[in-house]
Design a protein around this motif. Structure first.
Motif, PDB file in Angstrom:
ATOM      1  N   UNK A 298      47.414  53.213  38.979  1.00  0.00           N
ATOM      2  CA  UNK A 298      46.569  52.322  39.791  1.00  0.00           C
ATOM      3  C   UNK A 298      47.247  50.978  39.974  1.00  0.00           C
ATOM      4  N   UNK A 299      47.151  50.444  41.189  1.00  0.00           N
ATOM      5  CA  UNK A 299      47.737  49.132  41.463  1.00  0.00           C
ATOM      6  C   UNK A 299      46.796  48.024  41.004  1.00  0.00           C
ATOM      7  N   UNK A 300      47.363  47.042  40.306  1.00  0.00           N
ATOM      8  CA  UNK A 300      46.575  45.912  39.816  1.00  0.00           C
ATOM      9  C   UNK A 300      46.475  44.875  40.939  1.00  0.00           C
ATOM     10  N   UNK A 301      45.231  44.499  41.304  1.00  0.00           N
ATOM     11  CA  UNK A 301      44.992  43.573  42.414  1.00  0.00           C
ATOM     12  C   UNK A 301      44.365  42.292  41.869  1.00  0.00           C
TER      13      UNK A 301
ATOM     14  N   UNK B  62      38.723  43.330  34.254  1.00  0.00           N
ATOM     15  CA  UNK B  62      39.680  42.422  33.620  1.00  0.00           C
ATOM     16  C   UNK B  62      39.669  41.068  34.331  1.00  0.00           C
ATOM     17  N   UNK B  63      39.970  40.009  33.595  1.00  0.00           N
ATOM     18  CA  UNK B  63      40.027  38.677  34.180  1.00  0.00           C
ATOM     19  C   UNK B  63      41.211  37.923  33.606  1.00  0.00           C
TER      20      UNK B  63
ATOM     21  N   UNK C 244      40.939  45.901  39.944  1.00  0.00           N
ATOM     22  CA  UNK C 244      40.771  44.475  40.207  1.00  0.00           C
ATOM     23  C   UNK C 244      40.962  43.630  38.951  1.00  0.00           C
ATOM     24  N   UNK C 245      41.564  42.465  39.146  1.00  0.00           N
ATOM     25  CA  UNK C 245      41.680  41.458  38.086  1.00  0.00           C
ATOM     26  C   UNK C 245      41.108  40.164  38.651  1.00  0.00           C
TER      27      UNK C 245
ATOM     28  N   UNK D 163      49.847  36.331  37.413  1.00  0.00           N
ATOM     29  CA  UNK D 163      50.395  37.395  38.264  1.00  0.00           C
ATOM     30  C   UNK D 163      51.142  38.468  37.481  1.00  0.00           C
ATOM     31  N   UNK D 164      51.057  38.420  36.176  1.00  0.00           N
ATOM     32  CA  UNK D 164      51.750  39.396  35.349  1.00  0.00           C
ATOM     33  C   UNK D 164      51.222  40.810  35.622  1.00  0.00           C
ATOM     34  N   UNK D 165      52.101  41.686  36.063  1.00  0.00           N
ATOM     35  CA  UNK D 165      51.722  43.072  36.331  1.00  0.00           C
ATOM     36  C   UNK D 165      50.970  43.295  37.627  1.00  0.00           C
ATOM     37  N   UNK D 166      50.753  42.227  38.396  1.00  0.00           N
ATOM     38  CA  UNK D 166      49.982  42.318  39.643  1.00  0.00           C
ATOM     39  C   UNK D 166      50.849  42.855  40.780  1.00  0.00           C
TER      40      UNK D 166
END
Length: 216
Positions: free
Chosen positions: A1-4, A48-49, A29-30, A63-66
């Motif tokens: 899954x892409x982290x947004x 996640x936040x 989502x983050x 932006x880590x891993x985003x």
């Protein structure tokens, strides 16, 4: 899954985006939060936040891993010029630059109709000037992007139907629900890649309207 990363996650449109993405099989989502007490909203949603402020210097930890960013933060048209400049222009530029450094794959910007002609909208001129500057910085950043410029936002229930064009005649309204879906649909590659377009409520389903616009 892409982290947004959702910048502006605590706003009305941002919360709707989080709710939709939280049920997605493709995207995670983050929520970017500015105040510590805001984390409870997203803890309750099991989202996640990350704690970061657009007015701080270093945004790289957010932006880590985003993989992609949706920017829907905004001071609002009623805010004074100084705050508008800090959030809608300088803040947006900072996160764009951080996204480029982090090699983010796509940046989706929530802008506003009228950002191409701020001087024609005297009451919102400072707000639209800030939006225009951020949009221009994104276009010149080298990042893949989509810039969505909706008409006046309403809290009406979304219809799932819109009218889209690079430039629309006149003005109009659009529910926040439908704007949220436009921003989320813009995550899909290569849909509306490197495009700026305006959006109001209309008669065409969102997906087909975006596909049609992408072909032009």
């Amino acid at each position: 899954m892409e982290k947004i990363l959702i910048v502006g996650a605590t706003g009305s449109t941002g919360k709707r985006i989080i709710e939709i993405l939280n049920n997605s099989q493709s995207f995670e989502p983050v929520a970017m939060i500015r105040k510590e007490e805001q984390k409870e909203i997203f803890d309750d949603m099991e989202v996640k936040w990350v704690h970061a402020d657009l007015e701080q210097e270093d945004l790289s930890p957010a932006l880590k891993g985003v993989k992609k960013v949706i920017f829907c933060a905004g001071s609002g048209g009623d805010t004074g010029p100084e705050k508008t400049t800090e959030v809608d222009e300088k803040g947006a530029i900072k996160i764009i630059d951080a996204a480029k450094k982090a090699k983010v794959k796509k940046f989706i910007m929530l802008s506003s109709m009228g950002a191409d002609e701020p001087s024609k909208h005297k009451k919102l001129e400072h707000y639209l000037e800030a939006k225009a500057a951020a949009d221009e910085h994104l276009r010149n950043s080298g990042l893949d992007y989509t810039i969505v410029r909706p008409g006046a936002l309403t809290d009406d229930m979304g219809t799932g139907k819109v009218k889209l064009a690079e430039k629309l005649d006149g003005s109009g309204e659009i529910p926040r629900d439908d704007v949220a879906f436009l921003l989320i649909m813009s995550l899909a590659d290569p849909l509306v890649k490197n495009m700026t377009f305006e959006a109001i409520e209309g008669e065409e389903p969102i997906k087909s309207a975006m596909i049609e616009l992408s072909r032009e």
